[in-house]
Write an enzyme that holds these catalytic residues in place. Structure first.
Site, PDB file in Angstrom:
ATOM      1  N   LYS A  89       0.814  -1.198  -0.036  1.00  0.00           N
ATOM      2  CA  LYS A  89       0.062  -0.146  -0.094  1.00  0.00           C
ATOM      3  C   LYS A  89       0.860   1.167   0.026  1.00  0.00           C
ATOM      4  O   LYS A  89       0.500   2.107  -0.548  1.00  0.00           O
ATOM      5  CB  LYS A  89      -0.859   0.062   1.219  1.00  0.00           C
ATOM      6  N   GLU A 111      -9.968   7.192   3.069  1.00  0.00           N
ATOM      7  CA  GLU A 111     -10.920   6.252   3.893  1.00  0.00           C
ATOM      8  C   GLU A 111     -10.134   5.186   3.996  1.00  0.00           C
ATOM      9  O   GLU A 111      -9.180   4.793   3.430  1.00  0.00           O
ATOM     10  CB  GLU A 111     -11.989   6.002   2.941  1.00  0.00           C
ATOM     11  N   SER A 377       1.755  -9.550  -0.853  1.00  0.00           N
ATOM     12  CA  SER A 377       1.448  -8.525  -0.766  1.00  0.00           C
ATOM     13  C   SER A 377       1.721  -7.626   0.501  1.00  0.00           C
ATOM     14  O   SER A 377       2.006  -6.554   0.905  1.00  0.00           O
ATOM     15  CB  SER A 377      -0.180  -8.106  -1.095  1.00  0.00           C
TER      16      SER A 377
HETATM   17  C1  LIG Z   1      -5.309  -4.095   1.290  1.00  0.00           C
HETATM   18  C2  LIG Z   1      -4.428  -5.297   1.358  1.00  0.00           C
HETATM   19  C3  LIG Z   1      -4.885  -6.003   0.166  1.00  0.00           C
HETATM   20  C4  LIG Z   1      -5.949  -5.872  -0.692  1.00  0.00           C
HETATM   21  O1  LIG Z   1      -5.862  -4.876  -1.500  1.00  0.00           O
HETATM   22  P1  LIG Z   1      -5.788  -4.683  -3.146  1.00  0.00           P
HETATM   23  O2  LIG Z   1      -5.898  -3.298  -3.311  1.00  0.00           O
HETATM   24  O3  LIG Z   1      -6.566  -5.723  -3.705  1.00  0.00           O
HETATM   25  O4  LIG Z   1      -4.231  -5.048  -3.294  1.00  0.00           O
HETATM   26  C5  LIG Z   1      -3.919  -7.116  -0.297  1.00  0.00           C
HETATM   27  N1  LIG Z   1      -3.051  -7.299   0.683  1.00  0.00           N
HETATM   28  C6  LIG Z   1      -2.600  -6.759   1.746  1.00  0.00           C
HETATM   29  C7  LIG Z   1      -1.388  -7.223   2.639  1.00  0.00           C
HETATM   30  C8  LIG Z   1      -3.479  -5.706   2.284  1.00  0.00           C
HETATM   31  O5  LIG Z   1      -2.960  -4.829   2.975  1.00  0.00           O
END
Ligand SMILES: *Cc1c(COP(=O)(O)O)cnc(C)c1O
Length: 393
Positions: A89, A111, A377
């Protein structure tokens, strides 16, 4: 086939900017300015420098040897979990705070649902010394107390949204209302590839650093730039968009998104938008969403708060519709097992969101020579309570 946004803000039939007239000046300024700003020399220099020295990029592309042995196929992990603040993020919030600076904005709003995007936004606001207001559903404020504390320590004002179900959708409505009332000095940092044009394209470009790095890292390690497939979890779709971006035109590379099925796609407790949803407009964009016959948004559910979203970015709707992307789903149960497997095989505790991408390895017919990239992610620190409850450590 073209997978880029057109000048009207559409990916095929999806996207656009279905905004109230009062928001037109804000969106129009952004639409007019964003491309020239993010391509300017000053912006590029600062963005690249902060990604390197502050976020810690490039994130490693790690060959997971024991996972590869387990699956009898080559598994690589793109380690977005090692970024500052623990997920992908931050790539987007760094980009948008710099954009806001170029637009001479003095105040940031955002948000947040689970609080991850709120923390990433509060972080870059502290970094730049800019005022920060985060809208968060009152229920989420209670459920996500550690992230609320982080945001407050970082200097952000967290405003609980008291309307509706008091979750993400209501926080988004409050943020939009704020923006309409403060069009001149405020920039709204949206946290995924959702919302009106140009947000989906802008956020995808900021996250595209992920696939840009994968290409040269793979070349460095294997002498080839193209993997067999790239796999990423999909909530709004930003980490997947970033991991897919520089492979969109390489049709030989399979692009696989994994949605949160929650307790199962035949139960009401699910968030598998492309699997179960239908086209409609949510948060000013035409895409797929979870709705009942009357067009009322149904409350999504997933064990991972970051995937608990009733819509999906228009780029993914287009990739789904054209067949360029494949979208699978994984249940809470499958995801917990995949998280434990990675932990025990590689010593890496993943975020619950990211474990959805790992769960896809159980669902795809893998060949020994395949090169599978999993976009990891985020890290699992925030999910320890859930893991503890389930595994009973
Ligand atoms: C917020 C988040 C997501 C989901 O958001 P996307 O916009 O679909 O990437 C996925 N993995 C993590 C670790 C997150 O914090």
């Amino acid at each position: 086939m073209n997978y880029q946004v057109n000048d009207k803000g559409y990916y095929g039939e999806f996207g656009g900017a279905f905004i109230p007239e009062m928001m037109y000046p804000n969106i129009e300024e952004l639409r007019r300015e964003y491309m020239s700003i993010i391509h300017s020399y000053d912006f590029r220099q600062e963005f690249i420098s902060l990604l390197k020295h502050y976020v810690g990029r490039p994130s490693p592309l790690y060959f997971a040897k024991r996972m590869s042995e387990h699956y009898q196929s080559n598994v690589f992990l793109k380690r977005e979990d090692l970024n500052h603040t623990g997920s992908h993020k931050i790539n987007n919030t760094i980009g948008q705070i710099l954009l806001a600076k170029h637009l001479k904005k003095k105040r940031i709003i955002a948000e947040t649902g689970a609080g991850q995007h709120g923390v990433a936004t509060a972080t870059v606001c502290a970094l730049m010394g800019v005022q920060c207001v985060v809208y968060m559903g009152a229920l989420d404020v209670k459920r996500q107390a550690p992230n609320v504390k982080k945001m407050r320590m970082l200097g952000a004002e967290v405003i609980p949204a008291l309307s509706g179900n008091q979750t993400l959708k209501d926080a988004t409505n409050e943020a939009m209302r704020d923006w309409i009332n403060n069009p001149v000095d405020t920039h709204y940092i949206i946290g995924s590839v959702v919302g009106p044009h140009p947000y989906p394209d802008m956020v995808a470009r900021f996250q595209s650093v992920i696939s840009e790095e994968i290409r040269w890292q793979l070349d460095e390690q294997l002498g080839r730039e193209l993997p067999t497939r790239v796999i990423a979890c999909v909530g709004g779709g930003s980490n997947a968009a970033g991991a897919f971006y520089h492979f969109l035109e390489d049709e030989a590379v399979e692009l696989i998104g994994v949605e949160a099925a929650g307790k199962g796609i035949s139960t009401p407790d699910t968030a598998a938008t492309l699997t179960l949803g239908t086209p409609g407009v949510l948060h000013s964009s035409h895409s797929y969403l979870m709705q009942n016959e009357d067009g009322q948004i149904t409350e999504p559910y997933s064990i991972s708060a970051g995937l608990d979203y009733p819509g999906i970015g228009p780029l993914h709707a287009h990739l789904f519709k054209t067949g360029r992307g494949k979208y699978l789903w994984a249940t809470d149960e499958e995801v917990l097992q995949s998280a434990l497997l990675l932990t025990r095989k590689e010593g890496i505790i993943p975020a619950l969101e990211s474990a959805h991408a790992l769960a896809a390895l159980e669902k795809i017919k893998l060949q020994p020579e395949d090169v599978n990239i999993i976009n990891l992610s985020g890290r699992g620190d925030k999910d320890m309570e859930t893991y503890l409850d389930y595994f009973g450590y």
